[in-house]
Design an enzyme around this catalytic site. Structure first.
Site, PDB file in Angstrom:
ATOM      1  CE1 TYR A   1      -3.056  13.496 -31.844  1.00 21.86           C
ATOM      2  CE2 TYR A   1      -3.033  15.726 -32.702  1.00 21.86           C
ATOM      3  CZ  TYR A   1      -2.476  14.471 -32.631  1.00 21.86           C
ATOM      4  OH  TYR A   1      -1.345  14.193 -33.342  1.00 21.86           O
TER       5      TYR A   1
ATOM      6  N   PRO B   1      11.383  21.939 -26.622  1.00 13.52           N
ATOM      7  CG  PRO B   1      11.595  24.276 -26.515  1.00 13.52           C
ATOM      8  CD  PRO B   1      12.387  22.986 -26.374  1.00 13.52           C
ATOM      9  N   GLY B   2       8.398  22.283 -28.545  1.00 12.34           N
ATOM     10  CA  GLY B   2       7.900  22.413 -29.915  1.00 12.34           C
ATOM     11  C   GLY B   2       6.717  23.360 -29.926  1.00 12.34           C
TER      12      GLY B   2
ATOM     13  NE  ARG C   1      -2.641  19.967 -32.462  1.00 13.43           N
ATOM     14  CZ  ARG C   1      -3.379  20.340 -31.449  1.00 13.43           C
ATOM     15  NH1 ARG C   1      -4.237  21.311 -31.579  1.00 13.43           N
ATOM     16  NH2 ARG C   1      -3.251  19.754 -30.275  1.00 13.43           N
TER      17      ARG C   1
ATOM     18  CB  CYS D   1     -15.830  12.493 -48.627  1.00 17.20           C
ATOM     19  SG  CYS D   1     -16.171  13.592 -49.988  1.00 17.20           S
ATOM     20  CD  GLU D   2     -12.605  10.117 -43.703  1.00 17.02           C
ATOM     21  OE1 GLU D   2     -13.043   9.678 -42.622  1.00 17.02           O
ATOM     22  OE2 GLU D   2     -11.945   9.445 -44.499  1.00 17.02           O
TER      23      GLU D   2
HETATM   24  N1  LLP Z   1      10.467  15.657 -27.463  1.00 12.31           N
HETATM   25  C1  LLP Z   1       9.924  14.462 -27.765  1.00 12.31           C
HETATM   26  C2  LLP Z   1      10.706  13.253 -27.527  1.00 12.31           C
HETATM   27  C3  LLP Z   1       8.617  14.404 -28.290  1.00 12.31           C
HETATM   28  O1  LLP Z   1       8.080  13.225 -28.563  1.00 12.31           O
HETATM   29  C4  LLP Z   1       7.884  15.603 -28.497  1.00 12.31           C
HETATM   30  C5  LLP Z   1       6.540  15.581 -29.056  1.00 12.31           C
HETATM   31  C6  LLP Z   1       8.505  16.822 -28.177  1.00 12.31           C
HETATM   32  C7  LLP Z   1       9.789  16.817 -27.653  1.00 12.31           C
HETATM   33  C8  LLP Z   1       7.822  18.154 -28.367  1.00 12.31           C
HETATM   34  O2  LLP Z   1       6.682  18.260 -27.580  1.00 12.31           O
HETATM   35  P1  LLP Z   1       5.928  19.660 -27.431  1.00 12.31           P
HETATM   36  O3  LLP Z   1       6.860  20.621 -26.729  1.00 12.31           O
HETATM   37  O4  LLP Z   1       5.591  20.154 -28.778  1.00 12.31           O
HETATM   38  O5  LLP Z   1       4.725  19.340 -26.635  1.00 12.31           O
HETATM   39  N2  LLP Z   1       0.697  16.007 -32.966  1.00 12.31           N
HETATM   40  C9  LLP Z   1       0.335  16.231 -31.581  1.00 12.31           C
HETATM   41  C10 LLP Z   1       1.525  16.390 -30.691  1.00 12.31           C
HETATM   42  C11 LLP Z   1       2.493  15.226 -30.749  1.00 12.31           C
HETATM   43  C12 LLP Z   1       3.710  15.425 -29.900  1.00 12.31           C
HETATM   44  C13 LLP Z   1       4.717  14.351 -30.130  1.00 12.31           C
HETATM   45  N3  LLP Z   1       5.947  14.497 -29.424  1.00 12.31           N
HETATM   46  C14 LLP Z   1      -0.595  17.438 -31.501  1.00 12.31           C
HETATM   47  O6  LLP Z   1      -0.898  18.030 -32.541  1.00 12.31           O
HETATM   48  O7  LLP Z   1      -1.070  17.797 -30.437  1.00 12.31           O
END
Ligand code: LLP
Length: 420
Positions: free
Chosen positions: A318, A276-277, A314, A343-344
């Site tokens: 997105y 989890p991130g 973000r 400037c975008e």
């Molecule tokens: N594991 C893998 C292999 C991943 O590619 C990712 C995220 C995670 C775990 C963690 O995912 P999470 O639990 O955070 O959803 N920059 C984008 C999100 C990109 C996520 C990339 N991979 C944003 O700001 O929404």
């Protein structure tokens, strides 16, 4: 509970008034709450109680700040890294190498060497050739690399196209129907211990259904691999759990996630891994900014703040939704657009939204910015790289200093032949 609350008319992070941070560190600045990280980390671990043997690896990409990684290491989290830099950070934060997973669609040979030398706990392979190369490098060092095959289950995560990873057309993982044959060939190689499979279908998932569908497919694959005589001891279920960014978002709770996982994986008899991130970090941070100007617009005024798309990408990338709130809310509101100085035309955080009434000189926050915020910042328009502050109770510390254009210019050279 939120750890960003209005106390006595002023927004605080835990017990620290945000105005104090702005005064001492200047704006824009990311502000994180230790307690908010802890609450989310503990809720996630508690949610997984019904699940058998498991290991949680924080997705470093979401928030790679060393203090954040240390805080989560203290909560028993390992790390999921996708580059040599992320692996170095996890180790520097004190996370044991065997608790670190190395994911990533394009690992370099140099990074494979680095990870093997460090004793990284598991390599999630994205293609057959990567497994062959990893085995070769490991053999040359007299080592055996623990590895899992990342599969693409062809499941639509139902999230933004740019953060979906589990559809067949995405670049991630290898087609699940090819996995058994590839597993057969790689499992025979000396130098790797191919012990499981990995899956991650996307990020900011607000429904458990696609995750459940993906996990069920992985369960069928595990049974098929075992029937073919393979020893499967580890399955990495990735990350992806969403969070509430806007009113009406109802993300799955950690408890509901854990209950689903426990049900789907009941008979798997493996060590499960999670990455989890966002779920751990998004709501632990805000981006604190100062209102520079309120500029009349054709329909609504433009609130121009000193944070921009280079600090929080973000929205531009997105179309993400981030809450906006005054640090000293009066109760009055206004309908406005909020934009940064870059400037975008895409440097716009929100449009036509009812927000707290603000005027130039006021402080405000962009909310839920603890994940994929500072880590995606750049220095575009020669703006400084945004600093980060961690609050705990009534203290705070700058955990990443502001890197100014002057410092960055220090790494640049004007070649001799341009001297006049
Ligand atoms: N594991 C893998 C292999 C991943 O590619 C990712 C995220 C995670 C775990 C963690 O995912 P999470 O639990 O955070 O959803 N920059 C984008 C999100 C990109 C996520 C990339 N991979 C944003 O700001 O929404």
């Amino acid at each position: 509970m939120s750890h960003f609350e209005v106390i006595g008319g002023a927004l605080h992070a835990e017990n620290v008034p945000l105005a104090r941070i702005a005064e001492q560190v200047d704006t824009p600045v990311y502000v994180y709450s230790t307690e908010a990280f802890r609450d989310a980390a503990r809720a996630f671990r508690k949610g997984l109680e019904p699940v058998g043997r498991h290991h949680v690896a924080f997705a470093v990409k979401a928030n790679p700040n060393l203090a954040v990684l240390r805080l989560l290491a203290n909560e028993g989290f390992g790390a999921d890294g996708v580059s040599g830099g992320e692996l170095s950070r996890a180790l520097a934060a004190g996370i044991p190498a065997h608790d670190v997973v190395f994911s990533g669609v394009g690992k370099t040979r140099k990074e494979l060497h680095q990870a093997l030398d460090a004793g990284i706990g598991q390599f999630n392979l994205e293609l057959e050739e990567e497994g062959v190369v990893l085995a070769e490098i490991a053999r040359s060092k007299g080592m055996t690399a623990p590895a899992a095959l990342r599969v693409n289950p062809d499941v639509d995560a139902g999230t933004h196209e740019k953060i979906s990873t589990g559809k067949a057309e995405n670049k991630f993982g290898l087609p699940i129907d090819q996995a058994p044959a590839i597993f057969d060939r790689l499992a025979k190689l000396e130098g790797i211990d191919l012990r499981g499979v990995a899956v991650h279908i996307g990020s900011q998932l607000l429904s458990l259904d696609p995750l459940e569908a993906a996990f069920e497919r992985v369960g069928r694959l595990v049974a098929e691999l075992r029937a073919a005589g393979h020893r499967i001891t580890h399955v990495d279920l990735g990350g992806g759990l969403g969070v509430a960014y806007k009113p009406g978002d109802v993300p799955p709770t950690s408890a509901a996630f854990g209950e689903m996982v426990a049900r789907v994986t009941r008979d798997w008899d493996v060590e499960l891994m999670f990455e989890p991130g966002r779920h751990i970090s998004a709501n632990a941070g805000v981006l604190l900014t100062e209102v520079l100007w309120v500029k009349p617009g054709v329909t609504n005024p433009w609130v121009v703040v000193d944070a921009a798309m280079n600090d929080l990408a973000r929205v531009a990338l997105y179309d993400a939704w981030h809450g906006f709130a005054s640090v000293t809310p009066s109760g009055e509101t206004m309908v406005a657009n909020v934009a940064g100085p870059v400037c975008e035309s895409s440097d716009v955080f929100l449009k036509n939204r009812e927000i707290d009434r603000v005027k130039s000189g006021d402080l405000a926050v962009l909310q839920s910015a603890g994940a994929y915020g500072a880590t995606m910042a750049s220095t575009y328009n020669s703006r400084a790289l945004v600093p980060e502050v961690l609050v705990s109770g009534d203290r705070f510390e700058v955990v990443a200093g502001r890197i100014t254009a002057e410092t960055i210019m220090g790494a640049e050279q004007i070649p001799d032949w341009l001297e006049q």
